[in-house]
Scaffold this motif. Structure first.
Motif, PDB file in Angstrom:
ATOM      1  N   THR A 270      16.966  32.174   6.754  1.00  0.00           N
ATOM      2  CA  THR A 270      15.692  32.684   6.541  1.00  0.00           C
ATOM      3  C   THR A 270      15.574  33.925   7.065  1.00  0.00           C
ATOM      4  O   THR A 270      16.300  34.527   8.494  1.00  0.00           O
TER       5      THR A 270
ATOM      6  N   PHE B 254      11.056  32.442   4.740  1.00  0.00           N
ATOM      7  CA  PHE B 254      11.493  32.850   3.355  1.00  0.00           C
ATOM      8  C   PHE B 254      13.389  33.025   3.064  1.00  0.00           C
ATOM      9  O   PHE B 254      13.627  33.303   4.471  1.00  0.00           O
ATOM     10  N   SER B 255      13.090  32.707   2.566  1.00  0.00           N
ATOM     11  CA  SER B 255      14.907  32.303   2.322  1.00  0.00           C
ATOM     12  C   SER B 255      15.139  33.423   1.687  1.00  0.00           C
ATOM     13  O   SER B 255      14.864  34.230   1.411  1.00  0.00           O
TER      14      SER B 255
ATOM     15  N   THR C 176      20.112  29.540  -4.702  1.00  0.00           N
ATOM     16  CA  THR C 176      19.040  28.480  -4.976  1.00  0.00           C
ATOM     17  C   THR C 176      19.292  27.956  -5.579  1.00  0.00           C
ATOM     18  O   THR C 176      19.207  26.808  -5.330  1.00  0.00           O
TER      19      THR C 176
ATOM     20  N   VAL D  49       9.449  23.615  -3.083  1.00  0.00           N
ATOM     21  CA  VAL D  49       9.411  25.193  -4.194  1.00  0.00           C
ATOM     22  C   VAL D  49       8.159  25.661  -2.948  1.00  0.00           C
ATOM     23  O   VAL D  49       7.916  25.510  -4.679  1.00  0.00           O
TER      24      VAL D  49
ATOM     25  N   THR E  40       7.493  29.553  -3.960  1.00  0.00           N
ATOM     26  CA  THR E  40       7.287  30.501  -4.823  1.00  0.00           C
ATOM     27  C   THR E  40       6.589  31.781  -4.444  1.00  0.00           C
ATOM     28  O   THR E  40       5.308  31.738  -4.985  1.00  0.00           O
TER      29      THR E  40
ATOM     30  N   LEU F  60      11.578  24.512   1.241  1.00  0.00           N
ATOM     31  CA  LEU F  60      12.279  25.726   0.502  1.00  0.00           C
ATOM     32  C   LEU F  60      10.926  27.426   0.269  1.00  0.00           C
ATOM     33  O   LEU F  60      10.296  26.771  -0.544  1.00  0.00           O
TER      34      LEU F  60
ATOM     35  N   VAL G  45      10.781  30.901  -1.270  1.00  0.00           N
ATOM     36  CA  VAL G  45      11.517  32.040  -1.849  1.00  0.00           C
ATOM     37  C   VAL G  45      10.599  32.743  -2.607  1.00  0.00           C
ATOM     38  O   VAL G  45       9.475  33.081  -1.987  1.00  0.00           O
TER      39      VAL G  45
ATOM     40  N   ASP H  20       8.547  34.903  -3.857  1.00  0.00           N
ATOM     41  CA  ASP H  20       8.638  35.328  -5.156  1.00  0.00           C
ATOM     42  C   ASP H  20       8.001  37.271  -5.525  1.00  0.00           C
ATOM     43  O   ASP H  20       8.661  37.782  -6.754  1.00  0.00           O
TER      44      ASP H  20
ATOM     45  N   VAL I 137      16.271  39.924   2.449  1.00  0.00           N
ATOM     46  CA  VAL I 137      16.698  39.009   1.524  1.00  0.00           C
ATOM     47  C   VAL I 137      17.426  39.467   0.411  1.00  0.00           C
ATOM     48  O   VAL I 137      17.351  41.142  -0.003  1.00  0.00           O
TER      49      VAL I 137
ATOM     50  N   VAL J 143      13.314  36.201  -6.225  1.00  0.00           N
ATOM     51  CA  VAL J 143      13.919  34.937  -6.734  1.00  0.00           C
ATOM     52  C   VAL J 143      12.545  34.424  -7.621  1.00  0.00           C
ATOM     53  O   VAL J 143      11.555  33.531  -6.436  1.00  0.00           O
TER      54      VAL J 143
ATOM     55  N   ILE K 204      12.950  30.479 -12.554  1.00  0.00           N
ATOM     56  CA  ILE K 204      14.119  29.463 -10.809  1.00  0.00           C
ATOM     57  C   ILE K 204      13.481  28.590 -12.735  1.00  0.00           C
ATOM     58  O   ILE K 204      14.107  27.789 -13.390  1.00  0.00           O
TER      59      ILE K 204
END
Length: 263
Positions: free
Chosen positions: A19, A27-28, A35, A51, A53, A77, A79, A81, A96, A100, A105
């Motif tokens: 992260t 943030f991943s 993912t 999750v 986003t 998680l 992500v 976005d 990153v 994502v 997803i």
């Protein structure tokens, strides 16, 4: 005791994911394929995974509201976005892998569900939109079972009823589309009661799937200006969009502080 256990589990889960901290929000760094693999693992192991986003608007909301910030940190998680988050991570030297998007997803999980035999529950927006979205998803992914559909217009007095219905349906995935102020806090509050492996807020995705709105063309996506296309379709959102330049200015001014933990 339960809260402490849940927080510890969340911390352990986050440690397994690379992260970057953007104002204290982890943030991943994983790309889309990683993912989806992580979420597949969560479904197969029946591990509750919230999750989020996230985009710059959510980050700024979290900075203005400590409770919202704390809520976001309980997600298993987060992500990237929004393109603004991807830019910020690169700007501070912790890039990153890629953006994502939650919309992608959703479709990746629906497609994978056909071979995995997964079931999905759709919750949110108005009844007409959610029914049309369900019909379109059934047509596109006929082997992924949709085991429940409900609109998002309900108050706290109906939460127990909604949670009970979802628990009874026992889906592998729950997609939620409610107002920006309600969506993630509601998931965070009830995720352990819901006991669904993957729970993800999807914002306006059902509107696009139902055909009410169009997703930005590829050229807008490549130029990272999907927000502009959405603004053209929904001009009333302009006040929310004004947060985007504020986020950019803040990151530029506070470059050395962006990755520092926030209280």
């Amino acid at each position: 005791m339960t809260t402490m256990t849940n927080n510890r589990a969340t911390t352990n889960a986050l440690k397994q994911i690379p992260t970057v901290s953007i104002y204290g929000l982890p943030f991943s760094k994983m790309g889309m394929d990683e993912t989806i693999a992580k979420l597949t693992e969560a479904i197969e192991n029946r591990e509750v995974t919230h999750v989020i986003t996230a985009n710059p608007i959510m980050v700024m909301s979290a900075l203005e509201d400590p409770a919202y910030h704390s809520m976001m940190r309980t997600a298993e998680l987060i992500v990237p976005d929004g393109t603004g988050v991807v830019w910020a991570a690169g700007y501070v030297g912790e890039p990153v892998t890629e953006r994502v998007p939650g919309f992608d997803i959703l479709h990746r999980l629906m497609a994978l569900g056909e071979s995995k035999g997964w079931s999905v529950y759709l919750l949110g927006t108005d009844q007409q939109t959610i029914d049309q979205a369900a019909a379109n998803l059934k047509q596109k992914y006929p082997l992924t079972r949709i085991v429940g559909v409900r609109n998002g217009y309900f108050g706290p007095e109906q939460d127990a009823e909604v949670v009970a219905a979802i628990r009874e349906a026992r889906p592998d995935i729950l997609f939620v589309a409610r107002s920006a102020s309600t969506q993630e806090p509601w998931i965070s509050r009830y995720k352990n009661e819901l006991n669904v492996p993957v729970i993800m807020g999807v914002g306006g995705s059902f509107d696009i799937i139902a055909g009410k709105l169009k997703r930005a063309p590829k050229v807008f996506q490549k130029l990272r200006i999907e927000w502009l296309y959405r603004l053209l379709q929904e001009p009333y959102r302009y006040k929310r969009m004004l947060v985007l330049p504020k986020f950019v200015i803040k990151v530029v001014r506070e470059k050395e502080k962006v990755t520092k933990a926030r209280p």
